[in-house]
Design an enzyme around this catalytic site. Structure first.
Site, PDB file in Angstrom:
ATOM      1  N   HIS A   1      41.316  45.275  35.022  1.00 29.38           N
ATOM      2  CA  HIS A   1      40.102  44.564  35.433  1.00 29.38           C
ATOM      3  C   HIS A   1      39.333  45.350  36.498  1.00 29.38           C
ATOM      4  O   HIS A   1      39.887  46.189  37.212  1.00 29.38           O
ATOM      5  CB  HIS A   1      40.460  43.182  35.982  1.00 29.38           C
TER       6      HIS A   1
ATOM      7  N   GLU B   1      48.712  38.911  35.477  1.00 28.51           N
ATOM      8  CA  GLU B   1      49.158  39.664  36.649  1.00 28.51           C
ATOM      9  C   GLU B   1      50.574  39.276  37.052  1.00 28.51           C
ATOM     10  O   GLU B   1      51.031  38.151  36.791  1.00 28.51           O
ATOM     11  CB  GLU B   1      48.200  39.390  37.819  1.00 28.51           C
TER      12      GLU B   1
END
Length: 285
Positions: free
Chosen positions: A12, A104
Site C-alpha cells: 500500500h 497486515e
C-alpha cells in the site's frame, strides 16, 4: 489450467501511520488511511504495472490481457487499489476479491507509543519471524494464513476461476497488501528459510515485486528485477542464483544447487559434494 503470466505484489501507499506512529494509539490499525503522497504512490504503482504488462506482452495476448485483483480489507489497501485501478479500463479487469488472509501483521489493538518502542527493540533481539506482539501476531502466524491463501489461490487457478472466457489469453494477478504479508508470500512461494526471511528488507510504500513465468513454466523475480534490486531487497547471492535458474527451469524441477533444499541440513552431504569436486579437479589435471 492456464497459469497467470504474472503475479504482482504491491505494498500500500504511504499511510498516516507510516509518518506518525501515534496514529495507532487512537485509530484502529485497519482504519488508518493513506496520505496524499500515498495516493500518488498508488496511482504511480498502477501506471507502472500497466507499463510492465504492455511492454512485455506481444502477439494476440497484447489484445487480450486482463488483470485480477486480491486486496487486503484494510482501508489503506483498499484506497491503494482504488488509485492504482485507475490505470485499467473496465474491459481489462476480470474481478476483485477482498482477502482477509493477506492483511497486515496484527500488532495488537490500540497501541501505547512508549511501550511499542520497547516492544520493537525486543523484537529485533528475539527475531522478526517468531516474535509475537502482545495481543497480536508473529510473522510465523502470518505465514500460516498466507499459506492457506495460497492453497485457495491454486484452486482458483486450477479451475480457471480467474478467467472470464477462453479469449483471456493472458491473466495477471495483482495482490495489494502489506510489507510483512508480501515478504511472507515470497518466502512461502520460493521455499525460503526463516534465516533468509530475517534478511529481507520491507517493500517501500507503493513498491511492487513482479513474479513472471519463465520459459520453462516456473515463476521468477529475475524476469523484471535486476541483481542489484534483488540484493537491495535482501536476497543473498544464492537466492539470486536460484531466481535466475527459474528463468528456464521446467515446472516441478528442483534446483539441486540450493543448499536450503537439502545440503544445508546435512554436514556429511556438503563434505561429499566437496570430495566429488576435488575428484573431478584431479581427473582434469
Amino acid at each position: 489450467m492456464k497459469l497467470p503470466r504474472r503475479i504482482i505484489l504491491v505494498r500500500h501507499g504511504e499511510s498516516k501511520g507510516n509518518i506518525d506512529g501515534s496514529t495507532y494509539t487512537t485509530t484502529p490499525v485497519n482504519l488508518v488511511p493513506l496520505t496524499e503522497l500515498g495516493q500518488d504512490q498508488a496511482r504511480i504503482a498502477g501506471e507502472n504495472i500497466r507499463k510492465v504488462i504492455e511492454e512485455t506482452t506481444d502477439g494476440d495476448n497484447a489484445k487480450n490481457w486482463k488483470v485480477y485483483f486480491y486486496v487486503s480489507p484494510f482501508v489503506r489497501t483498499r484506497q491503494t487499489l482504488l488509485e492504482l485501478g485507475k490505470a485499467f479500463e473496465k474491459k481489462r479487469i476480470i474481478g476483485v476479491r477482498e482477502e482477509c488472509r493477506v492483511r497486515e501483521q496484527d500488532w495488537g489493538n490500540f497501541q501505547v507509543e512508549k511501550e511499542m518502542k520497547v516492544i520493537q527493540e525486543t523484537r529485533l533481539k528475539f527475531g522478526r519471524f517468531f516474535f509475537r506482539f502482545p495481543e497480536g501476531e508473529s510473522a510465523a502466524d502470518v505465514y500460516d494464513r498466507v499459506a492457506s491463501f495460497l492453497e485457495s489461490l491454486w484452486r482458483d487457478i486450477h479451475y480457471n476461476r480467474l478467467q472470464q472466457d477462453e479469449s483471456d489469453e493472458e491473466v495477471n494477478l495483482v495482490i495489494v497488501s502489506h510489507g510483512c504479508s508480501a515478504r511472507v508470500f515470497l518466502m512461502k512461494w520460493f521455499g525460503w528459510t526463516v534465516e533468509q526471511f530475517e534478511c529481507l528488507n520491507n517493500f517501500d510504500n507503493g513498491e511492487i515485486r513482479i513474479m513472471e513465468l519463465g520459459s520453462g513454466g516456473e515463476y521468477s523475480l529475475a524476469v523484471h528485477h535486476s541483481d542489484d534490486e534483488l540484493e537491495k531487497w535482501g536476497l543473498s547471492a544464492e537466492m539470486i542464483a536460484d531466481q535466475k535458474w527459474r528463468l528456464t527451469a521446467k515446472k516441478g524441477e528442483r534446483n539441486e544447487s540450493c543448499s536450503w533444499y537439502l545440503d544445508g541440513f546435512f554436514d556429511h552431504l556438503q563434505q561429499t559434494s566437496e570430495d566429488n569436486n576435488n575428484e573431478n579437479d584431479d581427473a582434469d589435471a
